[in-house]
Design a protein around this motif. Sequence first.
Motif, PDB file in Angstrom:
ATOM      1  N   ARG A 121       0.845  -1.189   0.000  1.00 38.68           N
ATOM      2  CA  ARG A 121       0.000   0.000   0.000  1.00 38.68           C
ATOM      3  C   ARG A 121       0.875   1.232   0.000  1.00 38.68           C
ATOM      4  O   ARG A 121       1.925   1.242   0.648  1.00 38.68           O
ATOM      5  CB  ARG A 121      -0.891  -0.014   1.250  1.00 38.68           C
ATOM      6  CG  ARG A 121      -1.916   1.100   1.324  1.00 38.68           C
ATOM      7  CD  ARG A 121      -2.952   0.805   2.416  1.00 38.68           C
ATOM      8  NE  ARG A 121      -2.341   0.725   3.734  1.00 38.68           N
ATOM      9  CZ  ARG A 121      -2.678   1.517   4.772  1.00 38.68           C
ATOM     10  NH1 ARG A 121      -3.633   2.418   4.640  1.00 38.68           N
ATOM     11  NH2 ARG A 121      -2.081   1.378   5.931  1.00 38.68           N
ATOM     12  N   HIS A 142       0.023   4.754  -9.692  1.00 33.41           N
ATOM     13  CA  HIS A 142      -0.506   3.490 -10.225  1.00 33.41           C
ATOM     14  C   HIS A 142       0.386   2.980 -11.364  1.00 33.41           C
ATOM     15  O   HIS A 142       0.735   1.798 -11.427  1.00 33.41           O
ATOM     16  CB  HIS A 142      -1.947   3.734 -10.709  1.00 33.41           C
ATOM     17  CG  HIS A 142      -2.517   2.641 -11.545  1.00 33.41           C
ATOM     18  ND1 HIS A 142      -2.944   1.445 -11.012  1.00 33.41           N
ATOM     19  CD2 HIS A 142      -2.710   2.558 -12.890  1.00 33.41           C
ATOM     20  CE1 HIS A 142      -3.389   0.676 -11.998  1.00 33.41           C
ATOM     21  NE2 HIS A 142      -3.258   1.316 -13.137  1.00 33.41           N
ATOM     22  N   PRO A 199      -2.887  -1.517  -7.617  1.00 31.42           N
ATOM     23  CA  PRO A 199      -4.265  -1.153  -7.949  1.00 31.42           C
ATOM     24  C   PRO A 199      -4.721   0.056  -7.128  1.00 31.42           C
ATOM     25  O   PRO A 199      -4.133   0.351  -6.076  1.00 31.42           O
ATOM     26  CB  PRO A 199      -5.065  -2.403  -7.578  1.00 31.42           C
ATOM     27  CG  PRO A 199      -4.247  -3.096  -6.555  1.00 31.42           C
ATOM     28  CD  PRO A 199      -2.806  -2.792  -6.880  1.00 31.42           C
ATOM     29  N   TYR A 200      -5.771   0.725  -7.597  1.00 30.50           N
ATOM     30  CA  TYR A 200      -6.225   1.945  -6.917  1.00 30.50           C
ATOM     31  C   TYR A 200      -6.666   1.685  -5.474  1.00 30.50           C
ATOM     32  O   TYR A 200      -6.574   2.574  -4.634  1.00 30.50           O
ATOM     33  CB  TYR A 200      -7.320   2.641  -7.725  1.00 30.50           C
ATOM     34  CG  TYR A 200      -6.728   3.339  -8.939  1.00 30.50           C
ATOM     35  CD1 TYR A 200      -6.194   4.612  -8.814  1.00 30.50           C
ATOM     36  CD2 TYR A 200      -6.655   2.708 -10.173  1.00 30.50           C
ATOM     37  CE1 TYR A 200      -5.611   5.251  -9.892  1.00 30.50           C
ATOM     38  CE2 TYR A 200      -6.076   3.324 -11.261  1.00 30.50           C
ATOM     39  CZ  TYR A 200      -5.553   4.601 -11.121  1.00 30.50           C
ATOM     40  OH  TYR A 200      -4.958   5.229 -12.181  1.00 30.50           O
ATOM     41  N   ASP A 201      -7.146   0.459  -5.187  1.00 31.07           N
ATOM     42  CA  ASP A 201      -7.551   0.148  -3.807  1.00 31.07           C
ATOM     43  C   ASP A 201      -6.368   0.190  -2.839  1.00 31.07           C
ATOM     44  O   ASP A 201      -6.556   0.257  -1.624  1.00 31.07           O
ATOM     45  CB  ASP A 201      -8.197  -1.243  -3.740  1.00 31.07           C
ATOM     46  CG  ASP A 201      -9.618  -1.232  -4.300  1.00 31.07           C
ATOM     47  OD1 ASP A 201     -10.193  -0.133  -4.431  1.00 31.07           O
ATOM     48  OD2 ASP A 201     -10.130  -2.320  -4.616  1.00 31.07           O
ATOM     49  N   SER A 202      -5.157   0.127  -3.374  1.00 31.97           N
ATOM     50  CA  SER A 202      -3.955   0.133  -2.520  1.00 31.97           C
ATOM     51  C   SER A 202      -3.245   1.485  -2.525  1.00 31.97           C
ATOM     52  O   SER A 202      -2.099   1.590  -2.085  1.00 31.97           O
ATOM     53  CB  SER A 202      -2.979  -0.953  -2.995  1.00 31.97           C
ATOM     54  OG  SER A 202      -3.616  -2.204  -3.020  1.00 31.97           O
ATOM     55  N   GLU A 249      -3.601   5.531  -1.407  1.00 23.53           N
ATOM     56  CA  GLU A 249      -4.383   6.424  -0.553  1.00 23.53           C
ATOM     57  C   GLU A 249      -3.706   7.780  -0.427  1.00 23.53           C
ATOM     58  O   GLU A 249      -2.527   7.931  -0.733  1.00 23.53           O
ATOM     59  CB  GLU A 249      -4.550   5.802   0.847  1.00 23.53           C
ATOM     60  CG  GLU A 249      -5.372   4.519   0.793  1.00 23.53           C
ATOM     61  CD  GLU A 249      -5.455   3.833   2.140  1.00 23.53           C
ATOM     62  OE1 GLU A 249      -5.252   4.491   3.180  1.00 23.53           O
ATOM     63  OE2 GLU A 249      -5.727   2.615   2.131  1.00 23.53           O
ATOM     64  N   ARG A 298      -9.524   4.970 -12.228  1.00 24.69           N
ATOM     65  CA  ARG A 298     -10.108   3.620 -12.133  1.00 24.69           C
ATOM     66  C   ARG A 298     -10.764   3.194 -13.446  1.00 24.69           C
ATOM     67  O   ARG A 298     -10.685   2.029 -13.836  1.00 24.69           O
ATOM     68  CB  ARG A 298     -11.147   3.567 -11.011  1.00 24.69           C
ATOM     69  CG  ARG A 298     -10.556   3.561  -9.617  1.00 24.69           C
ATOM     70  CD  ARG A 298     -11.676   3.529  -8.579  1.00 24.69           C
ATOM     71  NE  ARG A 298     -11.178   3.578  -7.217  1.00 24.69           N
ATOM     72  CZ  ARG A 298     -10.849   2.498  -6.495  1.00 24.69           C
ATOM     73  NH1 ARG A 298     -10.983   1.297  -7.014  1.00 24.69           N
ATOM     74  NH2 ARG A 298     -10.396   2.632  -5.257  1.00 24.69           N
TER      75      ARG A 298
END
Length: 378
Positions: free
Chosen positions: A162, A218, A224-227, A229, A309
């Motif tokens: 992350r 990215h 990935p975008y979920d990781s 922040e 995304r």
Amino acid sequence: MSGSGAQRGIAILGSTGSIGRSTLDVLRRQQDHFRLIALAAGCNRGELASQVAEWRPSYAGLAGVSNDVRWPSGPEVLVEAATHPDVDIVVNAVVGAAGLDATLAALHAGKRVALANKETLVMAGDLVAQAACAGGGEIVPIDSEHSAVLQCVTGRDDGLARLILTASGGPFREWPADRVRSATIEEALQHPTWRMGSKITVDCATLANKALELIEAHHLFGLPYDSLEVVVHPQSIVHAFVEFHDGSVLAQLGFPSMELPILYALTHPQRLPDTGVRRFDPVAAGPLTFEPVRADVFPALVSGIAAGRAGGTAPAVFNAANEVAVAAFLQGAIPFGRISETIDRALDSHAPAPASSVEAVRAADRWAREEARQSVRQ
Ligand code: MG
């Protein structure tokens, strides 16, 4: 970078801008290691003339001017400077979509691109990766957050889980939403911690810059975008946090200065001693604080992440609409709140296509500019 290795040849694209001038400050202290080969400015003839007088580069040109009598001129100047045979490292500090061709050409020619022009990766991240692969070139980020990540992962790049990029929060970090929407040009240009050009300073006020940086991260680090922040950190001392899959977190810290990430982009994965950087002092840095982003007050951040995304041509549309909207805001044509509305109108009426060729990206960029121009006129 130790020992008596040959000097590496440098080209600077955007030499009269903030990053270009900081790069020259770095090179002035590191003349044993680097030789300035090429300078490409936009349209600032006076400053280019004084840079040429000091550095005597093999090539100098004006990319933002046509038919100059003294220097090569026109947009092809960027590619000529970037692909000069004596150049090893291209510092791309051009603002906006104009930097794309030179990045691709430099990578195809096997050069290192020290990239401050994040819009290039946002528009065409996959094409940039393909160009690097085909030509043997490489991208090394200058953006302070991405330099921080690179410094944390270099030598230990397995198990990356992350990334948390820090954001100063800009001048409107604590303002109520309705006041932000009607902020003036002067208020938007008051960045609390960094001194930069006007386009990126407005991007920091809308937080569009942080969306561009997440898309950049990215592509650079393959997460990935979920990781990915963002956390607001008003002091701009911690530039990024990197979490590994065992839960351990590393961070890179320093007083805000672009000279450190510029030098690191030239020397990565090694380091050179540099007496010009203010030494870190935890006491002088004072308390370090972190806050969540107020996403409801900064809709351009949300739209930019959604565009990232969605992928394909959506990030190019986000970037182009933002460039047009920021320029209109800086000319006094639209209020601050209309910047994000202009971006959203372009994104809402765009059907993303695969960003499979430079032409597809350029077409999306042109379409979005026209769409945004019409929307700022209304
Ligand atoms: Mg940054």
